[in-house]
Design an enzyme around this catalytic site. Structure first.
Site, PDB file in Angstrom:
ATOM      1  CB  THR A   9      -1.103   0.071   1.109  1.00 38.25           C
ATOM      2  OG1 THR A   9      -0.154  -0.198   2.466  1.00 38.25           O
ATOM      3  CG2 THR A   9      -2.062  -1.394   1.009  1.00 38.25           C
ATOM      4  CG  HIS A  10      -0.383   4.879   1.858  1.00 37.93           C
ATOM      5  ND1 HIS A  10      -1.065   5.506   0.686  1.00 37.93           N
ATOM      6  CD2 HIS A  10      -1.610   4.829   2.757  1.00 37.93           C
ATOM      7  CE1 HIS A  10      -2.227   5.591   0.789  1.00 37.93           C
ATOM      8  NE2 HIS A  10      -2.638   5.032   2.026  1.00 37.93           N
ATOM      9  CD  GLU A  32      -1.366  -5.922  -1.332  1.00 35.71           C
ATOM     10  OE1 GLU A  32      -2.298  -6.062  -0.971  1.00 35.71           O
ATOM     11  OE2 GLU A  32      -0.385  -5.149  -0.902  1.00 35.71           O
ATOM     12  CB  CYS A  42      -7.180   9.750   3.377  1.00 31.08           C
ATOM     13  SG  CYS A  42      -6.027  10.065   2.063  1.00 31.08           S
ATOM     14  CB  VAL A  79       3.070 -13.526   3.033  1.00 30.07           C
ATOM     15  CG1 VAL A  79       4.157 -14.097   3.816  1.00 30.07           C
ATOM     16  CG2 VAL A  79       3.802 -12.801   1.798  1.00 30.07           C
ATOM     17  CG  ASN A 273      16.487 -10.254  11.757  1.00 34.48           C
ATOM     18  OD1 ASN A 273      17.236  -9.912  11.096  1.00 34.48           O
ATOM     19  ND2 ASN A 273      15.899 -11.381  11.777  1.00 34.48           N
ATOM     20  CG  ASP A 275      19.917  -9.233   7.454  1.00 29.72           C
ATOM     21  OD1 ASP A 275      20.690  -8.116   7.089  1.00 29.72           O
ATOM     22  OD2 ASP A 275      20.493 -10.294   7.948  1.00 29.72           O
ATOM     23  CB  ALA A 279       8.078   1.352   6.228  1.00 28.46           C
ATOM     24  CG  ASP A 281      -1.382   2.280   8.457  1.00 30.75           C
ATOM     25  OD1 ASP A 281      -0.485   3.232   8.301  1.00 30.75           O
ATOM     26  OD2 ASP A 281      -2.572   2.122   7.907  1.00 30.75           O
ATOM     27  CB  THR A 300       1.818  11.868   6.417  1.00 32.14           C
ATOM     28  OG1 THR A 300       1.352  11.718   7.509  1.00 32.14           O
ATOM     29  CG2 THR A 300       1.199  12.753   5.692  1.00 32.14           C
TER      30      THR A 300
END
Length: 447
Positions: A9-10, A32, A42, A79, A273, A275, A279, A281, A300
């Site tokens: 996503t973002h 995905e 939003c 996944v 970890n 490796d 990032a 949510d 943001t």
């Protein structure tokens, strides 16, 4: 270097682009679960309300673009397992159930969040919908066509925007929230009082300080009544917007997490970890106003963190600057901006604060028109460090929230802001900008 990105996503989209820009030699594989990427959730209320006619504008990338940059993109792949010891990822193709396992040198977890689904009797009834992704937005629009009575559960940003969208299209709208005020995370009472009165004037029923105890369905299994401890509300459609939780089960007990389940990262977006990066949510943020590790799912934050993954994939290069949780909202003609701590959230985050509420016109009264601004500034007791601000006006003052975000991030004080250099031009402001006046009023209040 083999890089596997889970979720797109973002944060995932930003990470893939940044990785390929900074490390063009990398073999990037993306998994995905959905059939689309980079949907701006939003914008759902704008889509539902008919403001945005073409939903294609709510996507800022697509699988074809990422493939053209060099990524191998597997859409509609779930996944199911991450083995951090073997450094492998196992995924199932949702179209044909084929399972594959791939190895990685670096793993990027951008699995996002999912709406909280409270354990309420009757919650499995038809026409009780969630509001997060593109497919759910389409489902809401399809279900709302014939719905006359809509109940929105949750008075945060998404819930409030949907309330406005439904009210503007002539629906009978009820808003239910367990807290006594709407937008509780972002605004203090002087601001929410104004907005709640506006909602009532627009015909919206408010059931605040009420938790849903049951959803009652008809013989066809469709919801028809929403029950709270003190009342009940007829409904043809219910939208649940009670918050989000990080989707991090794949790494449970494999990396450090906050009690919320958000993955902990350092300034370079590395998890415990080295490796594995995280990032968006699914990830904690460093919250500058209180110097704490918090969970604040905002687009943001996601795009900044995703970009930093690519910058720091091989070696620590660019530090994360943290966040103030800055946000803006437009509601029935009101422009609202907030950043940092409110009076209430300061207590939760352990910061002792002074709070000043101030009103002034944005430009001189001798101009043909002007508008009043309701403002609040929150500062740390003892140091006068500015840690929060809120704005409400019919005039668009939302960029002032961005200005105050910079102020907070750079740990400026009330004294700094009171004398900060801003331009003067009667079309736009006074000789003292309203931000100067706000800080000056706070200093007087403290004395």
């Amino acid at each position: 270097m083999k890089v596997v990105v889970v979720g797109c996503t973002h944060a995932g989209t930003a990470a893939v682009k940044s990785i390929l820009e900074n490390h063009p030699e990398a073999e990037v594989t993306v998994f995905e679960r959905n059939d689309n990427i980079s949907f701006l959730s939003c914008g759902i209320a704008l889509y539902v309300g008919g403001v945005v006619k073409d939903p294609a504008g709510l996507f800022y990338s697509n699988p074809e673009e990422l493939a053209s940059l060099g990524a191998t993109v597997h859409m509609e792949h779930d996944v199911t397992k991450v083995d951090t010891d073997a450094k492998t990822v196992t995924a199932k193709n949702l179209k044909d159930n084929e399972v594959q396992t791939v190895s990685y040198d670096k793993l990027v977890m951008t699995t996002g969040s999912w709406p909280i689904i409270p354990p309420i009797k009757g919650i499995d009834s038809e026409n009780i919908l969630l509001c997060k992704n593109y497919n759910q937005a389409n489902e809401i629009i399809a279900s709302s066509n014939d719905a006359k009575r809509v109940v929105v559960v949750g008075g945060g940003y998404i819930g409030i925007e949907l309330v406005e969208a439904f009210a503007e299209t002539g629906k009978e709208v009820t808003l239910i929230d367990g807290l006594p005020r709407i937008l509780n995370k972002y605004l203090d009472k002087p601001f929410t009082d104004v907005l709640e009165e506006e909602l009532r004037q627009k015909g919206v029923k408010l059931a605040l300080g009420e938790n849903v105890s049951e959803f009652v369905a008809n013989s066809e299994g469709k919801v028809e009544t929403v029950v709270t401890p003190s009342d009940s509300f007829e409904a043809d459609l219910v939208i649940l917007c009670v918050g989000f939780k990080p989707s991090t089960d794949l790494l449970k007990d494999q990396v450090e997490m906050l009690p919320t389940g958000a993955i902990k990262v350092n300034q370079y977006m590395q998890t415990s970890n080295p490796d594995i990066f995280s990032a968006g949510d699914s990830t904690m943020v460093h919250y500058n106003p209180s110097h704490t590790e918090n969970y604040i799912p905002l687009a943001t934050n996601a795009v900044r963190q995703g970009m930093l993954v690519g910058k720091n994939l091989v070696e620590p290069t660019v530090k994360y600057r943290g966040t103030q949780g800055t946000s803006g909202l437009y509601l029935f003609g009101w422009n609202i901006g907030s950043t940092g701590l409110t009076a209430e959230s300061a207590k939760i985050n352990g910061v002792d604060v002074n709070v000043t509420v101030f009103e002034d016109n944005y430009r001189p009264e001798f101009m043909p028109t002007t508008e009043n601004i309701l403002m609040e500034i929150v500062s740390e007791k003892g140091t006068n460090r500015i840690v929060g601000a809120q704005f409400l006006s019919k005039y668009d003052i939302t960029q002032s929230a961005n200005t105050m975000s910079v102020v907070i991030q750079n740990e400026m004080t009330l004294e700094d802001l009171a004398l900060q250099d801003f331009f003067f031009q009667p079309h736009f402001d006074r000789p003292w900008n309203y931000l100067n006046l706000l800080a000056q009023a706070a200093l007087k209040n403290i004395k």
